[in-house]
Design a protein around this motif. Structure first.
Motif, short mmCIF file in Angstrom:
data_model
loop_
_atom_site.label_atom_id
_atom_site.label_comp_id
_atom_site.label_asym_id
_atom_site.label_seq_id
_atom_site.Cartn_x
_atom_site.Cartn_y
_atom_site.Cartn_z
N LYS A 1 0.82 -1.22 0.00
CA LYS A 1 0.00 0.00 0.00
C LYS A 1 0.85 1.26 0.00
CE LYS A 1 -3.90 -2.25 0.17
NZ LYS A 1 -4.71 -2.30 1.39
N ALA A 2 2.14 1.14 -0.32
CA ALA A 2 3.00 2.32 -0.41
C ALA A 2 2.50 3.24 -1.51
CB ALA A 2 4.44 1.92 -0.67
N ASP A 3 2.51 4.55 -1.25
CA ASP A 3 2.03 5.53 -2.22
C ASP A 3 2.87 6.80 -2.05
OD1 ASP A 3 0.74 7.40 -3.79
OD2 ASP A 3 -1.26 6.98 -3.01
N LEU A 4 3.67 7.11 -3.07
CA LEU A 4 4.57 8.26 -2.98
C LEU A 4 3.82 9.58 -2.92
CD1 LEU A 4 7.41 7.23 -5.47
CD2 LEU A 4 7.44 7.13 -2.97
N LEU A 5 2.53 9.59 -3.27
CA LEU A 5 1.76 10.83 -3.24
C LEU A 5 0.99 11.01 -1.93
CD1 LEU A 5 0.30 10.80 -6.88
CD2 LEU A 5 2.38 11.91 -6.04
N ARG A 6 1.02 10.02 -1.04
CA ARG A 6 0.21 10.08 0.18
C ARG A 6 0.81 11.07 1.18
NH1 ARG A 6 0.29 4.90 1.76
NH2 ARG A 6 -1.69 4.34 0.77
N THR A 7 0.01 12.00 1.63
CA THR A 7 0.42 12.96 2.66
C THR A 7 0.02 12.43 4.04
OG1 THR A 7 -1.66 14.16 2.64
CG2 THR A 7 0.03 14.85 1.04
N ALA A 8 0.32 13.21 5.06
CA ALA A 8 -0.09 12.82 6.42
C ALA A 8 -1.60 12.68 6.51
CB ALA A 8 0.42 13.85 7.43
N HIS A 9 -2.32 13.63 5.93
CA HIS A 9 -3.78 13.55 5.96
C HIS A 9 -4.26 12.32 5.19
CE1 HIS A 9 -7.97 14.64 4.73
NE2 HIS A 9 -8.02 14.97 6.00
N GLY A 10 -3.57 12.01 4.08
CA GLY A 10 -3.90 10.80 3.34
C GLY A 10 -3.68 9.55 4.17
N GLY A 11 -2.59 9.50 4.93
CA GLY A 11 -2.35 8.37 5.80
C GLY A 11 -3.41 8.26 6.89
N TYR A 12 -3.83 9.41 7.41
CA TYR A 12 -4.89 9.41 8.42
C TYR A 12 -6.19 8.85 7.84
CZ TYR A 12 -8.63 11.30 11.33
OH TYR A 12 -9.76 11.44 12.09
N CYS A 13 -6.50 9.22 6.62
CA CYS A 13 -7.75 8.75 6.00
C CYS A 13 -7.64 7.30 5.52
CB CYS A 13 -8.12 9.66 4.82
SG CYS A 13 -8.55 11.34 5.29
N ASP A 14 -6.49 6.93 4.92
CA ASP A 14 -6.33 5.58 4.36
C ASP A 14 -6.11 4.53 5.43
OD1 ASP A 14 -6.53 6.81 1.90
OD2 ASP A 14 -4.37 6.71 1.46
N LYS A 15 -5.53 4.92 6.55
CA LYS A 15 -5.23 4.01 7.66
C LYS A 15 -4.29 2.87 7.24
CE LYS A 15 -9.58 4.90 10.10
NZ LYS A 15 -10.76 4.30 10.76
N THR A 16 -3.46 3.11 6.26
CA THR A 16 -2.51 2.11 5.82
C THR A 16 -1.30 2.80 5.22
OG1 THR A 16 -2.27 0.08 4.51
CG2 THR A 16 -3.42 1.89 3.46
N GLY A 17 -0.19 2.07 5.10
CA GLY A 17 0.99 2.67 4.50
C GLY A 17 2.25 1.99 4.98
N VAL A 18 3.37 2.69 4.78
CA VAL A 18 4.68 2.18 5.17
C VAL A 18 5.28 3.13 6.20
CG1 VAL A 18 5.06 0.90 3.04
CG2 VAL A 18 5.69 3.32 3.14
N CYS A 19 6.54 2.91 6.56
CA CYS A 19 7.11 3.65 7.70
C CYS A 19 7.07 5.15 7.49
CB CYS A 19 8.52 3.18 8.00
SG CYS A 19 9.67 3.20 6.61
N ARG A 20 7.23 5.62 6.25
CA ARG A 20 7.18 7.06 6.01
C ARG A 20 5.81 7.63 6.33
NH1 ARG A 20 8.23 8.84 0.17
NH2 ARG A 20 6.39 10.18 0.27
N ASP A 21 4.75 6.85 6.14
CA ASP A 21 3.40 7.33 6.44
C ASP A 21 3.18 7.46 7.94
OD1 ASP A 21 2.32 7.38 3.68
OD2 ASP A 21 2.70 5.24 3.77
#
Length: 275
Positions: A151-171
Motif C-alpha cells: 500500500k505504499a504511495d509516494l503521493l500520500r500525505t499525512a492527511h492521506g495516511g490518516y484517511c487511508d489508515k494504511t501505509g509504510v514507515c514514512r506514512d
C-alpha cells in the motif's frame, strides 16, 4: 556492538540524468565509522558532495544512459543501547525555541498541518505537554495505520495516511510529525538504516527506515511511530521537513529503479570496541 551495513541500488536512464543522492551516513554518525563509507558507481561518474541546509551529506551526479548501480558497504560502532525515552523532557514555549528549529513547526509537502490541526487539538489537547503528549501521538499513529508494503504511495500525505489508515514507515512518520507540529512541538523526519537487532527477524526484504525526532528540553529525541518501542542500532542518514528533503535519490529526468538491496546486521561475536 559493531554493525555492518550498506546497499546496492540500480537505476536505468535513457539519457544523461542529473541526480541528487542522500545516501551517506549522517555527519553526526561519521565519528562512529570503523571503515570508510564511500559511494561506488558501476559506470564512470564524476560525483561531488555538498552539505544541504539541514546538515545532511549529499551527493550530486549525472547518471549516464543505461544501468548505473550505486553501492556502499561499511562497518560502524553502535552503543547497543535502545532509543532513549526522555520521560521528563518538557515542551518549549514557541518564543523560547531556537531560530533554526522554527521551520519544523510549519507545514510541508507531506505534512499538511492545515488539514489535521482541528483533529490534533480535539484529540490531544488534554494530554500532558512534553514527552507524554508525544507518546500519546505515537500510540495513536501506531494503532491507526496498518503497515503494508503493498500500500505504499509516494503521493500520500499525512492527511492521506490518516484517511487511508494504511501505509509504510514514512506514512507513520509523516502523520506523527504533522500532529506534533499542529500542537506546537517541533518535529523532523529522519531516514536511515534500522536492522532487526534485538527483535525477531522480519521476513520482508530489508529496506531503509523512516522515523522522526521531536525537539523537547533543548534536544532532539528519537520517536518511531511504526514500531512504537525503543530499538537498537539506528544509523541516521538524513533529517528534514519530510521525505522530500531526504529522498534517497531525486532524478531530474526519467530514471527507473532496477535494483534495491539493503543490508543492516550486527557483526556476531564482536563487541565493536574501538581500540
Amino acid at each position: 556492538m559493531k554493525i555492518r551495513a550498506g546497499f546496492t541500488i540500480g537505476y536505468e536512464c535513457v539519457q544523461p540524468t542529473p541526480m541528487l543522492l542522500v545516501l551517506n551516513v549522517h555527519p553526526s554518525r561519521r565519528p562512529d565509522l570503523l571503515t570508510d563509507q564511500v559511494l561506488s558507481f558501476s559506470q564512470p561518474i564524476v560525483a561531488w558532495n555538498y552539505t544541504d541546509s539541514f546538515g545532511n551529506s549529499c551527493t550530486r551526479i549525472v547518471a549516464p544512459p543505461g544501468l548505473t548501480t550505486i553501492s556502499t558497504a561499511f562497518e560502524i560502532y553502535d552503543s547497543g543501547q535502545p532509543d532513549a525515552v526522555p520521560l521528563d523532557a518538557p515542551q518549549h514555549e514557541i518564543k523560547d525555541l531556537p531560530d533554526d528549529v522554527l521551520v519544523f513547526l510549519l507545514g510541508s509537502r507531506y505534512c499538511d498541518t492545515d488539514r489535521l490541526s482541528d483533529f490534533a487539538w480535539a484529540t490531544f489537547s488534554n494530554t500532558e505537554p512534553g514527552w507524554p503528549r508525544v507518546q500519546a501521538i505515537a500510540d495513536f499513529v501506531h494503532g491507526h495505520i496498518e503497515f503494508d508494503y503493498l500500500k505504499a504511495d509516494l503521493l500520500r500525505t499525512a492527511h492521506g495516511g490518516y484517511c487511508d489508515k494504511t501505509g509504510v514507515c514514512r506514512d507513520f512518520a509523516h502523520l506523527a510529525i504533522t500532529l506534533c507540529r499542529c500542537l506546537n512541538i517541533p518535529a523532523r523526519y529522519c531516514t536511515g538504516y534500522l536492522g532487526d537487532i534485538g527483535v525477531p527477524p522480519d521476513p520482508a526484504p530489508m529496506d531503509f527506515s523512516a522515523w522522526f525526532e521531536v525537539y523537547l528540553g533543548g534536544h532532539w529525541h528519537t520517536v518511531d511511530a511504526r514500531h512504537n518501542v525503543p530499538r537498537i542500532g539506528r544509523i541516521l542518514m538524513g533529517t528534514g521537513r519530510d521525505a522530500t528533503d531526504v529522498a534517497i535519490s531525486t532524478a531530474f529526468g526519467p530514471a527507473v529503479l532496477k535494483q534495491f538491496d539493503v543490508v543492516t546486521k550486527e557483526v556476531a561475536g564482536d563487541n565493536g570496541a574501538i581500540a
